[in-house]
Design a protein around this motif. Structure first.
Motif, PDB file in Angstrom:
ATOM      1  N   ALA A  25      45.476 -12.411  63.482  1.00 43.15           N
ATOM      2  CA  ALA A  25      44.620 -11.386  62.887  1.00 43.15           C
ATOM      3  C   ALA A  25      43.822 -10.667  63.962  1.00 43.15           C
ATOM      4  N   PHE A  26      43.356 -11.406  64.977  1.00 44.65           N
ATOM      5  CA  PHE A  26      42.621 -10.775  66.073  1.00 44.65           C
ATOM      6  C   PHE A  26      43.506  -9.804  66.853  1.00 44.65           C
ATOM      7  N   GLU A  27      44.747 -10.209  67.130  1.00 40.21           N
ATOM      8  CA  GLU A  27      45.649  -9.350  67.895  1.00 40.21           C
ATOM      9  C   GLU A  27      46.009  -8.079  67.139  1.00 40.21           C
ATOM     10  N   GLN A  28      46.034  -8.155  65.801  1.00 36.59           N
ATOM     11  CA  GLN A  28      46.370  -6.984  64.980  1.00 36.59           C
ATOM     12  C   GLN A  28      45.128  -6.264  64.463  1.00 36.59           C
ATOM     13  N   SER A  29      43.934  -6.691  64.944  1.00 35.59           N
ATOM     14  CA  SER A  29      42.650  -6.075  64.542  1.00 35.59           C
ATOM     15  C   SER A  29      42.470  -6.077  63.023  1.00 35.59           C
ATOM     16  N   SER A  55      38.242 -14.802  45.844  1.00 35.79           N
ATOM     17  CA  SER A  55      38.860 -13.515  46.137  1.00 35.79           C
ATOM     18  C   SER A  55      39.033 -13.382  47.635  1.00 35.79           C
ATOM     19  N   ALA A  56      39.966 -12.517  48.034  1.00 31.52           N
ATOM     20  CA  ALA A  56      40.221 -12.251  49.454  1.00 31.52           C
ATOM     21  C   ALA A  56      40.723 -10.826  49.584  1.00 31.52           C
ATOM     22  N   THR A  57      40.058 -10.017  50.433  1.00 33.12           N
ATOM     23  CA  THR A  57      40.448  -8.617  50.582  1.00 33.12           C
ATOM     24  C   THR A  57      41.701  -8.446  51.431  1.00 33.12           C
ATOM     25  N   ASN A  58      42.064  -9.476  52.185  1.00 31.95           N
ATOM     26  CA  ASN A  58      43.278  -9.424  53.022  1.00 31.95           C
ATOM     27  C   ASN A  58      44.033 -10.734  52.789  1.00 31.95           C
ATOM     28  N   PRO A  59      44.705 -10.873  51.633  1.00 29.10           N
ATOM     29  CA  PRO A  59      45.272 -12.159  51.225  1.00 29.10           C
ATOM     30  C   PRO A  59      46.236 -12.742  52.260  1.00 29.10           C
ATOM     31  N   GLY A  60      46.162 -14.062  52.402  1.00 33.01           N
ATOM     32  CA  GLY A  60      47.078 -14.778  53.260  1.00 33.01           C
ATOM     33  C   GLY A  60      46.707 -14.799  54.727  1.00 33.01           C
ATOM     34  N   VAL A  61      45.549 -14.255  55.098  1.00 23.14           N
ATOM     35  CA  VAL A  61      45.184 -14.165  56.507  1.00 23.14           C
ATOM     36  C   VAL A  61      44.018 -15.102  56.849  1.00 23.14           C
ATOM     37  N   ALA A 121      35.056  -9.520  60.799  1.00 24.12           N
ATOM     38  CA  ALA A 121      34.965  -8.122  61.216  1.00 24.12           C
ATOM     39  C   ALA A 121      34.927  -8.046  62.725  1.00 24.12           C
ATOM     40  N   MET A 122      35.262  -6.863  63.235  1.00 24.59           N
ATOM     41  CA  MET A 122      35.227  -6.590  64.666  1.00 24.59           C
ATOM     42  C   MET A 122      34.318  -5.407  64.914  1.00 24.59           C
ATOM     43  N   ASP A 123      33.547  -5.457  66.006  1.00 23.07           N
ATOM     44  CA  ASP A 123      32.698  -4.326  66.345  1.00 23.07           C
ATOM     45  C   ASP A 123      33.485  -3.331  67.185  1.00 23.07           C
TER      46      ASP A 123
END
Length: 259
Positions: free
Chosen positions: A178-182, A206-212, A247-249
């Motif tokens: 997930a970090f590599e794909q931002s 709930s999950a806004t990006n399921p499976g990650v 999240a990423m800044d």
């Protein structure tokens, strides 16, 4: 005051310049600069809130989409030129992203796609307003009924002295892929805690990006330290909902927040 970059009059045609300036004037007339100031103040005061970075991004996204709609509404024939100006702006000199969102790359595709849509019809808008009002009245009626039921129950109702508390919450590890794909997301967990403060079950609400991010979130929640809820002075089992934001800044450093 609207500040443009160097060679603005050379890099854009007269029509393109006019569209860009109309866009920024629309921001000013609508008071978006004041709204952005309030947003910055809220981010400074509530820096610890895990959902605020996500809400801020959604706020700025909707702000730009609304400004695009206001700018192009009086001149729908210029939609094609407006879209090409958005694309062209990606190739010119950089601007300060903290104060100017004209070149907002993450939503550029959506902004251009929205230009293809025609003006919304009045009937769906009215239906949506009626639905919202109906939902508000329904929720209010349920809340009033439940309050009346609690009052009728009298002094025999048990009193919750303290809700479940989380003492130590080491943040979950950010998945490498997930970090590599931002990739970013928000996971909401339901954690069941027994009367001894031990975790009995963890479920994903709930999950806004399921499976990650679900697996690392559940693993982190099981490692946290909890204090059980107290009812009438005695520890009891209960459940608590915990949102976790991944999240990423702007500098691509990982920020992991658990609340």
């Amino acid at each position: 005051r609207i500040v443009v970059g160097p060679d603005f009059d050379q890099q854009f045609t007269a029509q393109e310049q006019a569209l860009i300036l109309q866009h920024e004037h629309s921001h000013r007339r609508n008071g978006d600069h004041w709204a952005n100031g309030v947003l910055l103040l809220m981010r400074a005061v509530f820096w610890f809130h895990p959902l605020l970075p996500w809400a801020a991004r959604r706020f700025l996204r909707d702000q730009e989409l609304a400004c695009d709609a206001r700018t192009i509404a009086p001149q729908p024939a210029l939609r094609g030129l407006y879209a090409s100006t958005l694309l062209k702006a990606q190739l010119v000199h950089p601007v300060a992203p903290a104060v100017c969102h004209w070149r907002s790359q993450p939503v550029l595709k959506e902004r251009i796609a929205m230009l293809k849509q025609s003006k919304r019809k009045a009937l769906p808008w009215v239906s949506g307003q009626v639905l919202v009002v109906g939902l508000c009245l329904g929720v209010g009626a349920v809340a009033w009924a439940s309050q009346g039921g609690a009052m009728a129950a009298g002094p025999t109702v048990a009193v919750m002295d303290r809700e479940i508390r989380v003492d130590k919450m080491p943040p979950p590890s950010y998945p490498k892929s997930a970090f590599e794909q931002s990739q970013t997301g928000v996971v909401v967990l339901r954690v069941d805690v027994d009367a001894q403060g031990a975790v009995s079950d963890v479920r994903v609400v709930s999950a806004t990006n399921p499976g990650v991010f679900e697996a690392v979130s559940i693993a982190a929640a099981r490692s946290w330290t909890y204090r059980p809820a107290l009812k009438n002075g005695k520890p009891v089992a209960g459940a608590v909902r915990i949102p976790i934001t991944f999240a990423m800044d702007e500098s691509d450093e990982v920020t992991e927040t658990a609340r």
